[in-house]
Write a protein that holds these residues in place. Structure first.
Motif, PDB file in Angstrom:
ATOM      1  N   VAL A  14       5.715   0.148   0.226  1.00  0.00           N
ATOM      2  CA  VAL A  14       6.129   0.398   1.608  1.00  0.00           C
ATOM      3  C   VAL A  14       7.577  -0.004   1.833  1.00  0.00           C
ATOM      4  O   VAL A  14       8.320   0.655   2.587  1.00  0.00           O
ATOM      5  N   LEU A  15       8.008  -1.097   1.209  1.00  0.00           N
ATOM      6  CA  LEU A  15       9.345  -1.640   1.452  1.00  0.00           C
ATOM      7  C   LEU A  15      10.442  -0.875   0.719  1.00  0.00           C
ATOM      8  O   LEU A  15      11.616  -1.233   0.838  1.00  0.00           O
ATOM      9  N   GLN A  16      10.085   0.167  -0.004  1.00  0.00           N
ATOM     10  CA  GLN A  16      11.119   1.045  -0.557  1.00  0.00           C
ATOM     11  C   GLN A  16      11.841   1.748   0.584  1.00  0.00           C
ATOM     12  O   GLN A  16      11.215   2.181   1.556  1.00  0.00           O
ATOM     13  N   PRO A  17      13.170   1.862   0.509  1.00  0.00           N
ATOM     14  CA  PRO A  17      13.941   2.409   1.643  1.00  0.00           C
ATOM     15  C   PRO A  17      13.433   3.764   2.139  1.00  0.00           C
ATOM     16  O   PRO A  17      13.342   3.989   3.352  1.00  0.00           O
ATOM     17  N   THR A  18      13.074   4.658   1.208  1.00  0.00           N
ATOM     18  CA  THR A  18      12.601   5.989   1.626  1.00  0.00           C
ATOM     19  C   THR A  18      11.314   5.888   2.430  1.00  0.00           C
ATOM     20  O   THR A  18      11.164   6.537   3.487  1.00  0.00           O
ATOM     21  N   ASN A  19      10.376   5.079   1.962  1.00  0.00           N
ATOM     22  CA  ASN A  19       9.104   4.943   2.664  1.00  0.00           C
ATOM     23  C   ASN A  19       9.275   4.247   4.007  1.00  0.00           C
ATOM     24  O   ASN A  19       8.594   4.587   4.987  1.00  0.00           O
ATOM     25  N   ALA A 127      -9.047  -5.622   8.862  1.00  0.00           N
ATOM     26  CA  ALA A 127     -10.422  -5.262   8.493  1.00  0.00           C
ATOM     27  C   ALA A 127     -10.436  -4.120   7.482  1.00  0.00           C
ATOM     28  O   ALA A 127     -11.245  -4.114   6.540  1.00  0.00           O
ATOM     29  N   LEU A 128      -9.524  -3.158   7.654  1.00  0.00           N
ATOM     30  CA  LEU A 128      -9.417  -2.035   6.717  1.00  0.00           C
ATOM     31  C   LEU A 128      -9.053  -2.533   5.314  1.00  0.00           C
ATOM     32  O   LEU A 128      -9.603  -2.058   4.310  1.00  0.00           O
ATOM     33  N   THR A 129      -8.160  -3.514   5.246  1.00  0.00           N
ATOM     34  CA  THR A 129      -7.719  -4.055   3.954  1.00  0.00           C
ATOM     35  C   THR A 129      -8.885  -4.637   3.174  1.00  0.00           C
ATOM     36  O   THR A 129      -8.994  -4.448   1.952  1.00  0.00           O
ATOM     37  N   PHE A 130      -9.776  -5.361   3.860  1.00  0.00           N
ATOM     38  CA  PHE A 130     -10.878  -6.029   3.170  1.00  0.00           C
ATOM     39  C   PHE A 130     -12.110  -5.135   3.021  1.00  0.00           C
ATOM     40  O   PHE A 130     -12.863  -5.280   2.051  1.00  0.00           O
ATOM     41  N   LEU A 131     -12.318  -4.223   3.975  1.00  0.00           N
ATOM     42  CA  LEU A 131     -13.558  -3.448   3.983  1.00  0.00           C
ATOM     43  C   LEU A 131     -13.466  -2.172   3.146  1.00  0.00           C
ATOM     44  O   LEU A 131     -14.446  -1.783   2.501  1.00  0.00           O
ATOM     45  N   ALA A 132     -12.306  -1.521   3.145  1.00  0.00           N
ATOM     46  CA  ALA A 132     -12.186  -0.226   2.465  1.00  0.00           C
ATOM     47  C   ALA A 132     -12.530  -0.297   0.980  1.00  0.00           C
ATOM     48  O   ALA A 132     -13.269   0.563   0.478  1.00  0.00           O
ATOM     49  N   PRO A 133     -12.030  -1.295   0.217  1.00  0.00           N
ATOM     50  CA  PRO A 133     -12.420  -1.344  -1.205  1.00  0.00           C
ATOM     51  C   PRO A 133     -13.911  -1.544  -1.415  1.00  0.00           C
ATOM     52  O   PRO A 133     -14.484  -1.020  -2.380  1.00  0.00           O
ATOM     53  N   VAL A 134     -14.561  -2.291  -0.500  1.00  0.00           N
ATOM     54  CA  VAL A 134     -16.008  -2.500  -0.611  1.00  0.00           C
ATOM     55  C   VAL A 134     -16.747  -1.182  -0.406  1.00  0.00           C
ATOM     56  O   VAL A 134     -17.674  -0.834  -1.147  1.00  0.00           O
ATOM     57  N   PHE A 355      -3.028   4.474  -1.884  1.00  0.00           N
ATOM     58  CA  PHE A 355      -4.026   3.832  -1.033  1.00  0.00           C
ATOM     59  C   PHE A 355      -3.433   2.614  -0.328  1.00  0.00           C
ATOM     60  O   PHE A 355      -3.441   2.512   0.903  1.00  0.00           O
ATOM     61  N   TRP A 356      -2.903   1.670  -1.111  1.00  0.00           N
ATOM     62  CA  TRP A 356      -2.391   0.434  -0.508  1.00  0.00           C
ATOM     63  C   TRP A 356      -1.042   0.647   0.161  1.00  0.00           C
ATOM     64  O   TRP A 356      -0.699  -0.075   1.111  1.00  0.00           O
ATOM     65  N   GLY A 357      -0.292   1.648  -0.296  1.00  0.00           N
ATOM     66  CA  GLY A 357       0.961   1.959   0.382  1.00  0.00           C
ATOM     67  C   GLY A 357       0.727   2.442   1.803  1.00  0.00           C
ATOM     68  O   GLY A 357       1.395   2.015   2.750  1.00  0.00           O
ATOM     69  N   VAL A 358      -0.253   3.332   1.975  1.00  0.00           N
ATOM     70  CA  VAL A 358      -0.573   3.847   3.312  1.00  0.00           C
ATOM     71  C   VAL A 358      -1.166   2.744   4.194  1.00  0.00           C
ATOM     72  O   VAL A 358      -0.785   2.589   5.358  1.00  0.00           O
ATOM     73  N   VAL A 359      -2.095   1.959   3.630  1.00  0.00           N
ATOM     74  CA  VAL A 359      -2.720   0.889   4.416  1.00  0.00           C
ATOM     75  C   VAL A 359      -1.670  -0.127   4.869  1.00  0.00           C
ATOM     76  O   VAL A 359      -1.605  -0.505   6.044  1.00  0.00           O
ATOM     77  N   ASN A 360      -0.825  -0.583   3.954  1.00  0.00           N
ATOM     78  CA  ASN A 360       0.156  -1.612   4.294  1.00  0.00           C
ATOM     79  C   ASN A 360       1.283  -1.073   5.173  1.00  0.00           C
ATOM     80  O   ASN A 360       1.929  -1.845   5.891  1.00  0.00           O
ATOM     81  N   SER A 361       1.520   0.241   5.118  1.00  0.00           N
ATOM     82  CA  SER A 361       2.544   0.808   6.001  1.00  0.00           C
ATOM     83  C   SER A 361       2.160   0.662   7.472  1.00  0.00           C
ATOM     84  O   SER A 361       3.028   0.651   8.351  1.00  0.00           O
ATOM     85  N   MET A 362       0.857   0.540   7.725  1.00  0.00           N
ATOM     86  CA  MET A 362       0.410   0.397   9.107  1.00  0.00           C
ATOM     87  C   MET A 362       0.807  -0.956   9.694  1.00  0.00           C
ATOM     88  O   MET A 362       1.025  -1.075  10.897  1.00  0.00           O
ATOM     89  N   TYR A 363       0.887  -2.002   8.845  1.00  0.00           N
ATOM     90  CA  TYR A 363       1.397  -3.283   9.330  1.00  0.00           C
ATOM     91  C   TYR A 363       2.835  -3.113   9.837  1.00  0.00           C
ATOM     92  O   TYR A 363       3.178  -3.549  10.945  1.00  0.00           O
ATOM     93  N   ILE A 364       3.662  -2.476   9.014  1.00  0.00           N
ATOM     94  CA  ILE A 364       5.068  -2.262   9.385  1.00  0.00           C
ATOM     95  C   ILE A 364       5.162  -1.358  10.603  1.00  0.00           C
ATOM     96  O   ILE A 364       5.940  -1.611  11.526  1.00  0.00           O
TER      97      ILE A 364
END
Length: 517
Positions: A14-19, A127-134, A355-364
């Motif tokens: 996520v922290l890549q300039p383009t993203n 909740a998405l971070t912890f629940l989605a992999p399960v 997967f984690w790029g999209v999820v973590n982009s929501m924090y930003i």
């Protein structure tokens, strides 16, 4: 610690300039889309879909997701300032948001909405971070029978909770299933509903249908119904809520986060149903329900928190099961397929950076929304003064150019026009296009999974009941089918002739339907 390594790697993506740039662009576009009445995130994502073809899949989905949850807050601005919901999920915000604006507390309403949106979105992301992999690991046990029943359940839930009439939603879903059968049969190679046209031999493409129904169809409908000058926006004074307003809103924000997250996961739930349910729940539990509709801050905090929480949690069934929960997520589902990514249980392992790029982009994205929401209100007010007759031709041109660039096909432009007219007629006669698009997306999954299951069971349909997961899903399906009938029988048996027994109606049916503002 190893289990959190992919999560940390997702932040590196996520922290890549383009993203980061595309995340910023997504939430900005989403906020403006929410402000413009009638356009909506599904139409915007469908229109902008061709512009994402030349970028990496994770970058494209980060931007499209930002448009989705950014639009949830943008719709609040017009609801509070103009009594005109820019987004469907902001309809109930009109009741108390505009009442607060008339009392000179427009800034308070917008501030509470911004705080609630941030909290609801953040809670849902955690909740998405912890629940989605399960959920993804559980979904690895899914086979054709489970996906067949799940597809039926998804279509049924969408038809059940649609904004229009239930019968109209079922009709729209049926048309969507019929459209999914156009083209060559995957199993026999026979042509179905092609009318000897080579352009239809490979079936209907998702992009022209989505851009026609939600892009061109919405534009035509809005040109007919909203081509007049808007009323002057209310003035904005104190933006930061008082301590008393914050105390009143704290519980509503917490409960709205939970309601939004849970309902967002369900197919057909999404932001609209979540905001309605959260508002109804707060009004029912209030000591003085008469305050609602007259400027209760809880009436703004609860629905705005719930719709943002639902917008985030609706990514769980998409990313882990490959099942879109609502129309906007169905468009993002199509974007993933176009980029060569198949959402489902294997996504976490096969494409962890996406997967984690999209999820973590929501924090930003949520932080960006909180920081930018108040300073941009003045810009939004100026945008609201632009007439629909000026914006519409520009949007139509972008839509037609965009759909042509997908396959350089003039036939796709014809399809956009056809489905644009269909989308307009559906809106005009009270049919929601969402069930049609969702049924079209799930139709191919339903057909292929059902036929594979019948081959597996040697044609014995009772085989669906013998497998633990599919049998459980069939039981849920039966419950969903019987619930409306049971509710109708209870209302018919309990409701006396007198009108004053309105309290017997369920809260979800009462509160949002009769606004007093």
């Amino acid at each position: 610690m190893d289990s959190f390594t992919p999560v940390l790697d997702g932040f590196a993506v996520v922290l890549q300039p383009t993203n980061l740039l595309y995340c910023l662009v997504g939430v900005l576009v989403g906020m403006f889309v929410g402000v413009l009445p009638g356009l909506g995130p599904a139409a915007t994502i469908a229109i902008l879909l061709p512009l994402t073809f030349d970028v990496e899949p994770v970058t494209a989905i980060i931007m499209l997701a930002g448009i989705f949850y950014g639009a949830q807050y943008g719709g609040t601005v017009t609801s509070v300032l103009l009594r005109l919901p820019g987004e469907a999920s902001s309809v109930v915000t009109v009741f108390d948001g505009y009442a607060l604006a008339r009392q000179g507390k427009a800034g308070t309403a917008l501030g509470i909405a911004a705080i609630g949106s941030f909290v609801g979105g953040t809670v849902s992301i955690i909740a998405l971070t912890f629940l989605a992999p399960v959920v993804a690991s559980f979904a690895l046990d899914f086979g054709p029978p489970e996906y067949a029943v799940l597809a039926v359940l998804g279509i049924l839930l969408v038809a059940t909770v649609s904004n229009g009439g239930r019968l109209k939603a079922v009709v729209a879903a049926t048309v969507g299933l019929l459209l999914a059968t156009v083209g060559r049969d995957r199993f026999s190679g026979a042509e179905r509903f092609t009318f000897d046209s080579l352009s239809l031999a490979d079936g209907l493409d998702f992009v022209p249908i989505a851009m026609g129904l939600f892009g061109l169809g919405e534009i035509l409908y809005n040109l007919e119904s909203r081509d007049g000058p808007l009323r002057p926006p209310a003035k904005i004074a104190n933006v930061w809520p008082s301590g008393q307003d914050l105390r009143r809103s704290t519980g509503a924000i917490g409960r709205g986060s939970v309601i939004g997250f849970v309902l967002g996961i369900l197919p057909g739930g999404g932001a609209v149903l979540s905001s309605l349910a959260a508002y109804a729940f707060e009004k029912r539990r209030a000591k003085d329900p008469s305050r609602f509709g007259k400027g209760a801050v809880e009436g703004v905090a609860a629905p705005e928190t719930a719709n943002n929480a639902a917008a985030t949690s609706s990514f769980i069934p998409l990313l882990t099961l490959g099942i879109p929960a609502n129309a906007t997520i169905a468009v993002i589902f199509g974007a993933l397929l176009i980029h060569g990514v198949t959402p489902g249980p294997q996504l976490v392992d096969e494409h962890p950076e996406l997967f984690w790029g999209v999820v973590n982009s929501m924090y930003i994205g949520n932080i960006l929304l909180l920081v930018m929401s108040m300073p941009l209100v003045g810009v939004f007010v100026k945008v609201l003064r632009v007439r629909t007759s000026i914006l519409a031709p520009i949007t139509v041109l972008i839509t037609l150019i965009g759909v042509y660039t997908v396959a350089n096909s003039t036939f796709d432009i014809l399809l956009v026009c056809v489905f644009g007219v269909l989308g307009y007629l559906m809106k005009k006669f009270g049919f929601e296009p969402g069930p049609l698009l969702l049924a079209f997306v799930l139709g191919s999954l339903l057909e292929s999974s059902t036929r594979r299951s019948l081959i597996l069971f040697d044609g014995d349909v009772t085989g669906f009941l013998t497998r633990p997961i599919s049998g459980t899903l069939v039981a849920v399906l039966v419950v969903v089918l019987l619930l409306p009938l049971v509710a109708r029988l209870r209302r018919g048996g309990a409701a006396p002739p007198a009108v004053e027994t309105d309290d017997t109606a369920p809260a979800a049916d009462r509160a949002p339907v009769k606004p007093r503002a």
